[in-house]
Design an enzyme around this catalytic site. Structure first.
Site, PDB file in Angstrom:
ATOM      1  N   GLU A 124      61.127 -10.542 -57.749  1.00 37.27           N
ATOM      2  CA  GLU A 124      60.175 -10.870 -58.537  1.00 37.27           C
ATOM      3  C   GLU A 124      59.580 -12.076 -59.320  1.00 37.27           C
ATOM      4  OE1 GLU A 124      58.331  -9.951 -61.558  1.00 37.27           O
ATOM      5  OE2 GLU A 124      58.635  -8.133 -62.302  1.00 37.27           O
ATOM      6  N   LYS A 158      55.460   1.494 -63.076  1.00 39.83           N
ATOM      7  CA  LYS A 158      56.419   0.598 -64.211  1.00 39.83           C
ATOM      8  C   LYS A 158      56.471   1.787 -64.832  1.00 39.83           C
ATOM      9  CE  LYS A 158      56.525  -3.712 -66.009  1.00 39.83           C
ATOM     10  NZ  LYS A 158      56.890  -5.505 -65.778  1.00 39.83           N
TER      11      LYS A 158
END
Length: 206
Positions: A38, A128
Site C-alpha cells: 500500500e 487494522k
C-alpha cells in the site's frame, strides 16, 4: 478483490519516491502471494504513483492505498486503481458502503473492542489494530476470546523482531513500514537486497 486472496503481509510505502516504490515491487517477484503493498495517500504524488504502479504490476501484485481518511480519499484511491483501502482510524458508514459497492477491501483501524465490533458490523473486511505495538501481541488473542475469530491486522511498530509473536497471538495479517527494509537498499534501489529482506521476513513468520 476477495478477502481470501489478500496476503498475510502488507508492505507500507510512506514517503517513498516512484522509483523507490517501483524497486520494492520489482523485488516482490515470486512473493506476490505473500505480500500486498500500500502507498499512503500522504506520500507525494501518491495517487499518480498508485495508478502507474497498478498499470505496471497490478495484474500480479495487490496494490492499495493507505492513510485513507475520507470518502473523497476513498473515491480518489479507487479511481487510481487501488484494490484495497487502509485507514489510520475508523471509517464512516459511507466509506464502508462505497468500498463494498466497488468490491475493494475496506480495512479501517480501531483500538478498542467496541470499535472493532462496530467496524465489522458496518461492513469492514479486515480491521487494522493501530498502533499494534502499543496494545501488544496479546491483545489480538484476548479480544478474540469474547468476540470470536476475526480478520485482524496488526500495524504500527510491527517488525521482523516481533512479527511472529503477533501471528502466534492470532493476528491474521500484519503491515510493516519503514523497518521492513535497509534504508540504504531503498536509497540505492537495490532490488536483490530488497528481495532478501522480503525472504528473511517470510522465513521468520512461517
Amino acid at each position: 478483490m476477495r478477502l481470501e486472496e489478500y496476503p498475510k503481509l502488507t508492505i507500507i510505502m510512506r514517503g517513498y519516491s516512484f522509483n523507490q516504490s517501483e524497486a520494492i515491487l520489482k523485488a516482490m517477484e515470486g512473493f506476490e502471494k505473500d505480500y500486498a503493498v500500500e502507498m499512503t495517500l500522504n506520500t507525494e504524488n501518491a495517487l499518480e504513483n498508485i495508478k502507474k504502479l497498478t498499470e505496471e504490476f497490478g495484474d500480479k501484485i495487490n496494490i492499495g492505498a493507505g492513510t485513507v481518511r475520507t470518502l473523497t480519499d476513498a473515491k480518489a484511491a479507487y479511481e487510481a486503481g487501488a484494490k484495497f483501502l487502509l485507514g489510520p482510524h475508523v471509517f464512516t458508514k459511507e466509506m464502508l458502503a462505497f468500498a463494498n459497492e466497488k468490491n475493494i477491501l475496506a480495512i479501517p483501524a480501531a483500538m478498542t473492542p467496541s470499535e472493532v465490533d462496530q467496524m465489522f458490523k458496518n461492513g469492514a473486511d479486515i480491521v487494522k489494530i493501530f498502533p499494534a505495538a502499543v496494545v501488544s501481541p496479546r491483545f489480538f488473542k484476548d479480544i478474540q476470546a469474547p468476540l470470536g475469530k476475526l480478520p485482524l491486522m496488526g500495524v504500527g511498530g510491527v517488525s521482523a523482531d516481533n512479527a511472529k509473536d503477533f501471528f502466534d497471538n492470532q493476528a491474521t495479517y500484519l503491515g510493516l513500514g519503514s523497518g521492513m527494509f535497509n534504508e540504504e537498499d531503498i536509497k540505492t534501489l537495490n532490488v536483490s537486497n530488497l528481495a532478501k529482506s522480503l525472504q528473511s521476513l517470510l522465513e521468520i513468520v512461517k
